[in-house]
Design an enzyme around this catalytic site. Structure first.
Site, PDB file in Angstrom:
ATOM      1  N   HIS A 177       5.192  16.824  -5.611  1.00 26.36           N
ATOM      2  CA  HIS A 177       5.923  15.617  -5.161  1.00 26.36           C
ATOM      3  C   HIS A 177       5.057  14.754  -4.234  1.00 26.36           C
ATOM      4  CE1 HIS A 177       9.611  17.844  -6.428  1.00 26.36           C
ATOM      5  NE2 HIS A 177       8.952  18.853  -5.899  1.00 26.36           N
ATOM      6  N   GLU A 234      -8.804   1.552 -10.836  1.00 26.71           N
ATOM      7  CA  GLU A 234      -7.567   0.816 -11.155  1.00 26.71           C
ATOM      8  C   GLU A 234      -7.588   0.332 -12.604  1.00 26.71           C
ATOM      9  OE1 GLU A 234      -6.158  -1.695  -7.488  1.00 26.71           O
ATOM     10  OE2 GLU A 234      -8.327  -1.518  -7.454  1.00 26.71           O
ATOM     11  N   SER A 277     -13.901  -7.704  -1.291  1.00 29.24           N
ATOM     12  CA  SER A 277     -12.921  -8.785  -1.300  1.00 29.24           C
ATOM     13  C   SER A 277     -13.607 -10.059  -0.842  1.00 29.24           C
ATOM     14  CB  SER A 277     -11.772  -8.433  -0.358  1.00 29.24           C
ATOM     15  OG  SER A 277     -11.113  -9.608   0.055  1.00 29.24           O
ATOM     16  N   LYS A 299     -13.159  -4.775   3.126  1.00 30.42           N
ATOM     17  CA  LYS A 299     -12.589  -4.116   1.961  1.00 30.42           C
ATOM     18  C   LYS A 299     -13.624  -3.548   1.006  1.00 30.42           C
ATOM     19  CE  LYS A 299      -8.758  -4.723   0.352  1.00 30.42           C
ATOM     20  NZ  LYS A 299      -7.405  -4.225   0.259  1.00 30.42           N
TER      21      LYS A 299
END
Ligand code: ARG
Length: 459
Positions: free
Chosen positions: A153, A287, A274, A280
């Site tokens: 979980h 992704e 970024s 970043k």
């Protein structure tokens, strides 16, 4: 190529909707190979003269050389790769080219070309998965004893080792490989010679063409031969399953790379920055693997929908079989390369992982197990006692093994000092020696087996 019974040519819309050359030109190598196998057989069987067979064969080599040098021309009037090659052959060698299409049809031709392409794609996926496995076992061996929280979980459950976690993906890759190998083996029958749908009256030798193209044998039923696309679906199912696995690994990399986790630093080469936030470093490759897996599953769905309910034998719907397979294959190979690079280049922050394993009361099961073993308490009661210990530790803001013996005895007097030996995360993983368990020795054992299976030297 088929104008004989028509008084008008196709409209612009017909030409556009009919054209598969924009995508099926990817089959040119298979198309030339299948045509050569076919014409050699026609010559040997005396269906065309030896001289014509030789002229056609040499002409096909020349067409291939042109494609190799300049790419395949895209003329919608010629519809597909089969007619494009045949028409160029005619330009090069003249009327003899017209004999190549004896005893075959584009229906068996396209089934053969596409099956050859898919067979190669199966082998390529298998090989790329092998590279991913090499990366996984290498990192797993390095981290056979590095402790991290294991989750259920996504809540800290029990300590595991990072090596064990990585080897879970090795096992998935192993099953994926077996699916591609199966798909390859199942696609071992050659459709060439089924002709349009019913076979042919010419004395062709289907064994010969099957062998020449690397198939084990010819297909057994001409109707099935030209309408079967199971091999493409087999590939897409294997690809989808593989992509699902890659997306899970990608998702873990994304979570682990986030600042609150900080379990991993991903390689710069597979990350982006970024344009507005200088701090970043984004896990874009991971992704995109996660995203592409959805597209691959979409390709599978697309071909399922195309094939569903088609009557025998060939229908033009089946021309739509190729784009989803080509798209899935190129996405899958890219995803495999990206995840291999990520596993190879990841910096695992093992101190941070260990700390997280200690924070989450991950050894609570070990306390319960200790109560069962040392104090002969039934597991359900031990579970309850341990729950009270976790509650106290939480109130005090400490790890389980930082509770004093006085605290522990207050919860249950049957607990004594020996319990501490069971409460460390090291003791917890070391104890899990069951077959396939997370104990470092078990992990090393499986890594050694995997290395042998991959043909790597024992280390
Ligand atoms: N372009 C077609 C395809 O990709 C080739 C087979 C055409 N056969 C036919 N009977 N029209 O499926």
């Amino acid at each position: 190529m088929w104008g004989g019974r028509f008084s008008q040519g196709p409209s612009a819309i017909m030409r556009e909707i009919n054209a598969s050359i924009p995508f099926d030109k990817a089959l040119w190598r298979q198309d030339i190979a299948a045509s050569k196998a076919h014409v050699v057989m026609l010559g040997k069987q005396g269906i065309v003269s030896a001289e014509d067979a030789a002229t056609i064969s040499a002409g096909l080599d020349q067409v291939a050389a042109e494609y190799e040098a300049n790419g395949v021309p895209e003329d919608w009037d010629l519809e597909d790769i089969h007619m494009t090659s045949e028409s160029r052959l005619a330009e090069l060698i003249g009327p003899a080219a017209g004999r190549l299409h004896t005893a075959r049809s584009r229906n068996d031709q396209v089934a053969t070309d596409f099956k050859l392409w898919v067979r190669e794609a199966c082998l390529a996926a298998d090989a790329a998965l092998g590279m991913l496995q090499v990366a996984l076992v290498t990192r797993a061996e390095e981290h056979a004893a590095s402790i991290m929280p294991g989750f259920t979980h996504l809540q800290t459950a029990q300590p595991v080792t990072l090596g064990h976690h990585l080897m879970a993906y090795y096992e998935m890759a192993q099953r994926d490989r077996s699916r591609f190998v199966d798909a390859h083996a199942r696609a071992s029958q050659c459709p060439l010679g089924a002709a349009a749908l019913a076979g042919t009256g010419f004395p062709i030798d289907r064994e010969m063409t099957a062998q020449a193209l690397g198939f084990a044998m010819p297909t057994a039923n001409s109707l099935d031969s030209v309408s079967d696309r199971d091999f493409a679906l087999d590939y897409l199912m294997a690809a989808t399953q593989c992509a699902l696995h890659l997306s899970r690994l990608a998702e873990e990399m994304i979570i682990w790379a986030s600042q609150p986790f900080s379990f991993v630093t991903l390689p710069d080469a597979l990350s982006t920055g970024s344009s507005i936030m200088p701090q970043k470093k984004n896990p874009d490759a991971a992704e995109l693997v996660r995203g592409h897996s959805g597209r691959i599953a979409g390709c599978l769905t697309s071909l399922i929908m195309t094939m569903k309910g088609l009557p025998l034998a060939y229908s033009k719907d089946m021309q739509d079989d190729k784009p989803p397979v080509f798209e899935a294959a190129s996405l899958l190979m890219l995803c495999l390369a990206a995840m291999t690079g990520m596993v190879e280049g990841a910096t695992f922050r093992t101190a941070r992982m260990r700390e997280a394993a200690e924070l989450g009361y991950a050894t609570a099961t070990d306390l319960a197990d200790w109560l069962v073993r040392q104090a002969n308490i039934p597991f359900r009661e031990a579970h309850h006692i341990t729950g009270a210990a976790v509650k106290l530790a939480e109130q005090k803001g400490v790890a389980l093994d930082k509770l004093t013996i006085k605290d522990l005895k207050m919860i249950d007097p049957r607990i004594d000092e020996r319990v501490y030996a069971a409460l460390s995360v090291e003791a917890s993983v070391a104890a899990r020696t069951s077959h396939g368990g997370t104990a470092p020795d078990e992990v090393r054992k499986r890594v050694a087996e995997a290395r042998a299976a991959l043909g790597l030297e024992a280390s």
